[in-house]
Design a protein around this motif. Structure first.
Motif, mmCIF file in Angstrom:
data_model
loop_
_atom_site.group_PDB
_atom_site.id
_atom_site.type_symbol
_atom_site.label_atom_id
_atom_site.label_comp_id
_atom_site.label_asym_id
_atom_site.label_seq_id
_atom_site.Cartn_x
_atom_site.Cartn_y
_atom_site.Cartn_z
ATOM 1 N N THR A 181 -47.537 4.377 21.525
ATOM 2 C CA THR A 181 -46.212 4.139 22.088
ATOM 3 C C THR A 181 -45.478 3.123 21.232
ATOM 4 O OG1 THR A 181 -46.988 4.610 24.329
ATOM 5 C CG2 THR A 181 -44.938 3.375 24.114
ATOM 6 N N ILE A 182 -44.293 3.484 20.789
ATOM 7 C CA ILE A 182 -43.421 2.562 20.061
ATOM 8 C C ILE A 182 -42.384 2.070 21.057
ATOM 9 C CG2 ILE A 182 -41.926 2.256 18.063
ATOM 10 C CD1 ILE A 182 -43.195 4.791 16.870
ATOM 11 N N GLY A 183 -42.460 0.807 21.405
ATOM 12 C CA GLY A 183 -41.600 0.263 22.449
ATOM 13 C C GLY A 183 -40.159 0.111 22.016
ATOM 14 N N SER A 184 -39.320 -0.135 22.977
ATOM 15 C CA SER A 184 -37.906 -0.379 22.690
ATOM 16 C C SER A 184 -37.754 -1.662 21.878
ATOM 17 C CB SER A 184 -37.113 -0.495 23.992
ATOM 18 O OG SER A 184 -37.188 0.704 24.723
ATOM 19 N N ARG A 185 -36.852 -1.629 20.921
ATOM 20 C CA ARG A 185 -36.613 -2.817 20.113
ATOM 21 C C ARG A 185 -36.017 -3.921 20.974
ATOM 22 N NH1 ARG A 185 -33.491 -0.776 15.919
ATOM 23 N NH2 ARG A 185 -31.669 -0.974 17.280
ATOM 24 N N GLN A 186 -36.518 -5.119 20.812
ATOM 25 C CA GLN A 186 -36.011 -6.280 21.538
ATOM 26 C C GLN A 186 -35.305 -7.214 20.557
ATOM 27 O OE1 GLN A 186 -36.462 -6.450 25.000
ATOM 28 N NE2 GLN A 186 -37.240 -4.362 24.608
ATOM 29 N N GLY A 187 -34.082 -7.597 20.882
ATOM 30 C CA GLY A 187 -33.336 -8.540 20.061
ATOM 31 C C GLY A 187 -32.610 -7.881 18.908
ATOM 32 N N GLU A 188 -31.819 -8.708 18.200
ATOM 33 C CA GLU A 188 -31.087 -8.210 17.048
ATOM 34 C C GLU A 188 -30.718 -9.384 16.146
ATOM 35 O OE1 GLU A 188 -27.561 -6.274 18.338
ATOM 36 O OE2 GLU A 188 -26.763 -8.021 19.409
ATOM 37 N N PHE A 189 -30.321 -9.039 14.922
ATOM 38 C CA PHE A 189 -29.912 -10.060 13.964
ATOM 39 C C PHE A 189 -29.010 -9.406 12.924
ATOM 40 C CE2 PHE A 189 -33.874 -8.211 12.493
ATOM 41 C CZ PHE A 189 -33.654 -7.975 11.139
ATOM 42 N N PRO A 190 -28.185 -10.170 12.220
ATOM 43 C CA PRO A 190 -27.295 -9.589 11.211
ATOM 44 C C PRO A 190 -28.097 -8.870 10.123
ATOM 45 C CG PRO A 190 -26.628 -11.834 11.721
ATOM 46 C CD PRO A 190 -27.938 -11.618 12.411
ATOM 47 N N GLY A 191 -27.658 -7.668 9.766
ATOM 48 C CA GLY A 191 -28.336 -6.896 8.741
ATOM 49 C C GLY A 191 -29.513 -6.094 9.236
ATOM 50 N N MET A 192 -29.749 -6.085 10.548
ATOM 51 C CA MET A 192 -30.892 -5.374 11.109
ATOM 52 C C MET A 192 -30.762 -3.866 10.894
ATOM 53 S SD MET A 192 -32.074 -5.414 15.107
ATOM 54 C CE MET A 192 -30.724 -4.357 15.612
ATOM 55 N N LEU A 193 -31.906 -3.215 10.620
ATOM 56 C CA LEU A 193 -31.916 -1.764 10.516
ATOM 57 C C LEU A 193 -31.648 -1.145 11.882
ATOM 58 C CD1 LEU A 193 -35.091 -1.302 8.275
ATOM 59 C CD2 LEU A 193 -32.752 -0.680 7.632
ATOM 60 N N LYS A 194 -30.647 -0.279 11.955
ATOM 61 C CA LYS A 194 -30.354 0.409 13.218
ATOM 62 C C LYS A 194 -31.201 1.673 13.373
ATOM 63 C CE LYS A 194 -26.935 -2.397 14.333
ATOM 64 N NZ LYS A 194 -26.974 -3.283 15.521
ATOM 65 N N ALA A 195 -31.536 2.278 12.239
ATOM 66 C CA ALA A 195 -32.346 3.500 12.264
ATOM 67 C C ALA A 195 -33.345 3.441 11.119
ATOM 68 C CB ALA A 195 -31.471 4.731 12.141
ATOM 69 N N ARG A 196 -34.522 4.031 11.319
ATOM 70 C CA ARG A 196 -35.563 3.984 10.318
ATOM 71 C C ARG A 196 -36.591 5.069 10.590
ATOM 72 N NH1 ARG A 196 -37.434 -1.832 12.046
ATOM 73 N NH2 ARG A 196 -38.415 -1.862 9.994
ATOM 74 N N LYS A 197 -37.496 5.239 9.641
ATOM 75 C CA LYS A 197 -38.633 6.137 9.829
ATOM 76 C C LYS A 197 -39.901 5.319 9.980
ATOM 77 C CE LYS A 197 -37.014 10.068 7.043
ATOM 78 N NZ LYS A 197 -37.308 10.870 5.810
ATOM 79 N N PHE A 198 -40.757 5.761 10.881
ATOM 80 C CA PHE A 198 -42.127 5.268 10.949
ATOM 81 C C PHE A 198 -43.037 6.436 10.574
ATOM 82 C CE2 PHE A 198 -40.465 2.104 14.189
ATOM 83 C CZ PHE A 198 -40.565 1.015 13.325
ATOM 84 N N LEU A 199 -43.855 6.226 9.559
ATOM 85 C CA LEU A 199 -44.752 7.259 9.053
ATOM 86 C C LEU A 199 -46.141 6.985 9.611
ATOM 87 C CD1 LEU A 199 -43.457 7.002 5.374
ATOM 88 C CD2 LEU A 199 -42.568 8.449 7.212
ATOM 89 N N ILE A 200 -46.544 7.748 10.618
ATOM 90 C CA ILE A 200 -47.739 7.437 11.401
ATOM 91 C C ILE A 200 -48.958 8.164 10.837
ATOM 92 C CG2 ILE A 200 -48.676 7.302 13.730
ATOM 93 C CD1 ILE A 200 -45.943 5.955 13.447
ATOM 94 N N VAL A 201 -50.066 7.420 10.681
ATOM 95 C CA VAL A 201 -51.323 8.038 10.267
ATOM 96 C C VAL A 201 -52.456 7.471 11.112
ATOM 97 C CG1 VAL A 201 -51.638 6.344 8.397
ATOM 98 C CG2 VAL A 201 -52.893 8.498 8.352
ATOM 99 N N LEU A 202 -53.278 8.353 11.645
ATOM 100 C CA LEU A 202 -54.504 7.952 12.336
ATOM 101 C C LEU A 202 -55.598 7.895 11.288
ATOM 102 C CD1 LEU A 202 -55.904 7.333 15.047
ATOM 103 C CD2 LEU A 202 -56.359 9.791 15.253
ATOM 104 N N VAL A 203 -56.089 6.703 11.012
ATOM 105 C CA VAL A 203 -57.034 6.503 9.913
ATOM 106 C C VAL A 203 -58.361 7.175 10.214
ATOM 107 C CG1 VAL A 203 -58.285 4.770 8.567
ATOM 108 C CG2 VAL A 203 -55.905 4.338 9.263
ATOM 109 N N SER A 204 -58.881 7.855 9.224
ATOM 110 C CA SER A 204 -60.204 8.480 9.317
ATOM 111 C C SER A 204 -60.811 8.476 7.927
ATOM 112 C CB SER A 204 -60.100 9.900 9.879
ATOM 113 O OG SER A 204 -59.282 10.712 9.049
ATOM 114 N N HIS A 205 -61.967 9.092 7.765
ATOM 115 C CA HIS A 205 -62.656 9.057 6.482
ATOM 116 C C HIS A 205 -61.757 9.604 5.372
ATOM 117 C CE1 HIS A 205 -65.960 8.785 3.760
ATOM 118 N NE2 HIS A 205 -66.049 10.098 3.566
ATOM 119 N N ASN A 206 -61.472 8.730 4.377
ATOM 120 C CA ASN A 206 -60.639 9.087 3.221
ATOM 121 C C ASN A 206 -59.213 9.493 3.586
ATOM 122 O OD1 ASN A 206 -62.626 8.548 1.299
ATOM 123 N ND2 ASN A 206 -63.503 10.588 1.491
#
Length: 807
Positions: free
Chosen positions: A756-781
């Motif tokens: 679960t990727i929670g809702s973003r909390q807070g903000e600051f000048p120059g903050m990324l409004k949109a982005r990619k998260f590249l998810i990997v479940l680690v396993s052998h190699n």
């Protein structure tokens, strides 16, 4: 009438009623006061889990303002019960039992579990004449459980984690720095609040602090339940940790010393040309010229003709510069003249002894260099005003405070009679670095909020974590033992509540390696040291006798060069993890380098391991601390060390209990509570990730802020539920203290394989409004090491709202 006034009147009423009834104590705010065997005793709750103990001879008076403790006592609810000769104070966390006959004190949990007790007749007050002031040498002994492990006491170069059966003469030095504090595996800590030279002795009979000077015995007992809790209590008492800038977590290059403006700028240029990441360069001493102008804080050396141009060039290459500043001044400096007129210079021998650079020092020409009185608030302001005018104004990014203990050479007993603003030098000796570092922190904070204070200091004392300081371990001599000893040195300091520490990667002196970088054994040692440095709060290469820039070790394609390059790049890939961990240090009293007792206190096999530690909550770091790939070879008339990589060697690693561990390099899964062997070619340091960890991997960059974190790889390590908070802000300045930052919390349900990727909390000048998260479940190699991933398990477009991902 407010509640505080009512409470004060009630306390007075209870005190008077106790006296009228013949009770042997007086109730005071948050505690009691009594007299036992001509010793006044005061017990005061600072919080429900922290207790201050004061003792002094009856009839004497004193006033004490702590230099380290800045917390005020909180109003605490507690009860008092007397049974026979025992008086028991009880809060919701800690019981304190005073024996009214012997005067000894015991500490217990709220449920009555014994934690620590003073030794019967373990108190000592010996009259002492401190430079004309009548005072005491003071001591207190305690009784610990047989086999109980304790940690802390500052930084020592002895390779020990558990500090039992130690004798330490606690006086600040170059490579050994002291804090009279220890933390027990039982979840309590004790801080002995004294700044004079102190003897610590632990033996089967007792554990004792004995200080040269003190009007009173003054110590704090803290119960945190575990090591993290005790560190949090120590920070509550002595100060919280501010955020350091993101750029301080990149790679730093230094040497003794860059001898010209062209040379230091050229090093940064060379790194950029090679494509090796670099965030900082350091200018060591003698940019001021001769020793008579020691620490003039000006570029008087003609080899630095245009300092503003130099700083600008370094900044234009997106690098930062810090500079060496000392706590002493030569007799021809402006600082010396001002401070000397005001009587703000101390009078003992310090470095350099001679006005010339010859070795050994030519004492027919003494330098006249003197240490300033850092205990004097006016002297500290004078120090900063010169630093601000002559260096900060150029855009210098931070301060390398060398000799901040300070150097005290040819020590004579009378040296300690020297008078400071706070009394004799003896009285306040060990707190010098705290006052010195604090003066510079406060000076810069009063001048600007645009740039976070960053201080690299050779020495420290309790409370220094509140001053934006990173301590290094001093001028250690390069050896395999020295490398191993750095690990326990840094961990024990971290357990004192001081989280930011580093060492000279490669060791400062190369006296044991006469062939210097040509010695294959040293090249191997340097490589292993840089691997360790990649998992320290600051990654900084430095030393004398030979330069240590990466290109001194060959070129791309060479085994040693490539191994060094690999770990510098690994450091940068972990910057999102490291910076988020630094936020945990600031916001939640966390620790970056974590001794195994912090996370595995119930695993007896882990409590005295001195060559492994956790880096944040995820990584088990196991530095290689013995040579494997050098052999002797006869060349002509010489027998030399040469590299031999023909066979892959291995190292033994203990994996703590109560979790599973995943090999960072291969993805192999191991059960905790066992010792394994890990193959360790020269470019592999054993590195394991705790099951349930979530680790963000950043982009490939040449400096920390080169690219935004808009395509972060998120590695999920299975085996347990997990949680990680990604922290972001403007990377510098103090706007985060005004709430200008954001957090995104990732939560892993191992049974359901849900992230679960929670809702973003807070903000600051120059903050990324949109982005990619590249998810990997680690396993052998898969999702291992620094290997590129061909296909991620999920790619999430994130715009700030909650997202659930099934893996």
């Amino acid at each position: 009438m407010n509640i505080h006034r009512i409470y004060a009147l009630l306390s007075l009423f209870f005190a008077l009623s106790m006296i009228c009834k013949g009770q042997p104590y007086q109730r005071i705010k948050n505690g009691i006061k009594t007299e036992v065997n001509t010793i006044e005793v005061e017990i005061q709750y600072y919080t429900p889990s922290t207790v201050r103990i004061l003792k002094w001879p009856s009839g004497s008076t004193f006033t004490k303002k702590s230099l380290s403790v800045i917390e005020s006592p909180q109003e605490t609810v507690f009860t008092i019960h007397q049974s026979g000769n025992e008086l028991v104070l009880r809060s919701k966390e800690v019981q304190v039992a005073l024996n009214l006959k012997s005067g000894s004190i015991s500490f217990l949990t709220a449920t009555g579990k014994s934690l620590l007790r003073e030794k019967e007749a373990g108190i000592s007050f010996a009259r002492f004449n401190d430079a004309g002031v009548k005072t005491y040498t003071v001591g207190q002994s305690f009784v610990l459980d047989k086999g109980e492990a304790i940690y802390g006491l500052g930084q020592q170069q002895q390779g020990k984690m558990n500090q039992r059966n130690d004798i330490l003469h606690m006086i600040q030095g170059n490579t050994d720095d002291y804090i009279p504090y220890f933390l027990s595996e039982k979840g309590y800590g004790l801080y002995w609040d004294n700044y004079s030279p102190t003897l610590f002795v632990d033996n089967p009979d007792s554990t004792t602090f004995k200080s040269d000077v003190g009007k009173c015995i003054d110590y704090y007992f803290m119960y945190g339940g575990n090591a993290h809790g005790v560190v949090a209590q120590m920070r509550d008492l002595t100060g919280q940790v501010p955020m350091l800038p993101l750029w301080t977590y990149g790679y730093w290059q230094s040497r003794e010393r860059y001898k010209s403006q062209a040379e230091i700028v050229g090093v940064v240029k060379r790194y950029r040309e090679l494509g090796v990441p670099l965030d900082g360069i350091i200018q060591d001493w003698q940019y001021w010229g001769d020793n008579s102008h020691w620490n003039a804080m000006e570029f008087l050396n003609p080899n630095f003709p245009h300092p503003q141009e130099m700083v600008n060039e370094i900044h234009a290459m997106h690098a930062h510069m810090i500079i060496s500043v000392w706590a002493s001044f030569g007799p021809k400096t402006k600082q010396y003249e001002v401070l000397n007129k005001k009587g703000m210079l101390l009078d003992f021998k310090t470095w350099p002894l001679s006005a010339t650079d010859a070795w050994p020092p030519d004492m027919s020409h003494p330098s006249g260099v003197r240490v300033y009185d850092a205990y004097n608030p006016e002297a500290r302001k004078i120090f900063w005003n010169f630093l601000n005018k002559d260096l900060f104004s150029l855009g210098i990014d931070g301060w390398w405070l060398d000799s901040s203990e300070p150097d005290h050479l040819d020590v004579k007993p009378s040296d300690f009679d020297d008078q400071t603003y706070l009394g004799s030098f003896r009285k306040v000796r060990n707190a010098f670095p705290l006052m010195h570092v604090g003066g510079i922190f406060k000076g810069q904070r009063s001048t600007s909020s645009e740039k976070r204070v960053f201080i690299l200091t050779r020495s420290m004392f309790a409370g220094q974590q509140r001053y934006g300081a990173n301590t290094w371990s001093g001028d250690v001599t390069a050896s395999w033992n020295a490398l191993r000893h750095q690990i326990s040195a840094g961990l024990n300091l971290s357990l004192c509540g001081i989280p930011y520490w580093n060492s000279d990667i490669g060791g400062f002196f190369l006296t044991r390696f006469p062939r210097k970088l040509q010695d294959a054994n040293y090249r191997e040692l340097y490589t292993r040291w840089i691997q360790f440095g990649a998992f320290c709060p600051m990654m900084r290469s430095h030393g004398t006798d030979a330069p240590r820039e990466i290109y001194q070790f060959g070129k791309k394609g060479d085994v040693i060069y490539d191994a060094i390059d690999k770990y510098i790049n690994l450091r940068y890939s972990l910057l999102p993890y490291i910076y988020s961990t630094s936020w945990n240090v600031t916001a939640h009293q966390g620790s970056m380098m974590r001794a195994l007792v912090m996370d595995f206190a119930k695993d007896k096999n882990a409590l005295d391991i001195n060559n492994e530690y956790m880096f944040g909550k995820a990584f088990l770091v196991c530095p290689v601390t013995q040579p494997m790939y050098s052999k002797e070879e006869v060349q002509g008339n010489d027998t030399i060390k040469v590299g031999d990589f023909s066979q892959i060697k291995s190292a033994e690693v203990y994996l703590p209990k109560s979790t599973n561990w995943i090999d960072f390099w291969t993805g192999e899964n191991y059960k905790g509570g066992q010792t394994i062997r890990k193959e360790t070619p020269i470019d592999i340091m054993p590195l394991y990730v705790r099951g349930g960890s979530i680790v963000p991997i950043g982009p490939k960059v040449q400096y920390a802020t080169q690219k935004k974190w808009d395509n972060l790889e998120i590695r999920v390590y299975p085996g347990a539920d997990g949680r990680f908070t990604l922290y972001e802000d403007e990377n510098d300045n103090y706007d985060y203290q005004k709430g200008k930052y954001s957090t995104i919390t990732f939560t892993w349900n191992d049974a359901k394989k849900d992230l679960t990727i929670g809702s973003r909390q807070g903000e600051f000048p120059g903050m990324l409004k949109a982005r990619k998260f590249l998810i990997v479940l680690v396993s052998h190699n898969k999702g291992t090491g620094m290997n590129p991933i061909e296909k991620y398990d999920k790619v999430v477009m994130y715009t700030g709202g909650r997202v659930s991902v099934k893996l």
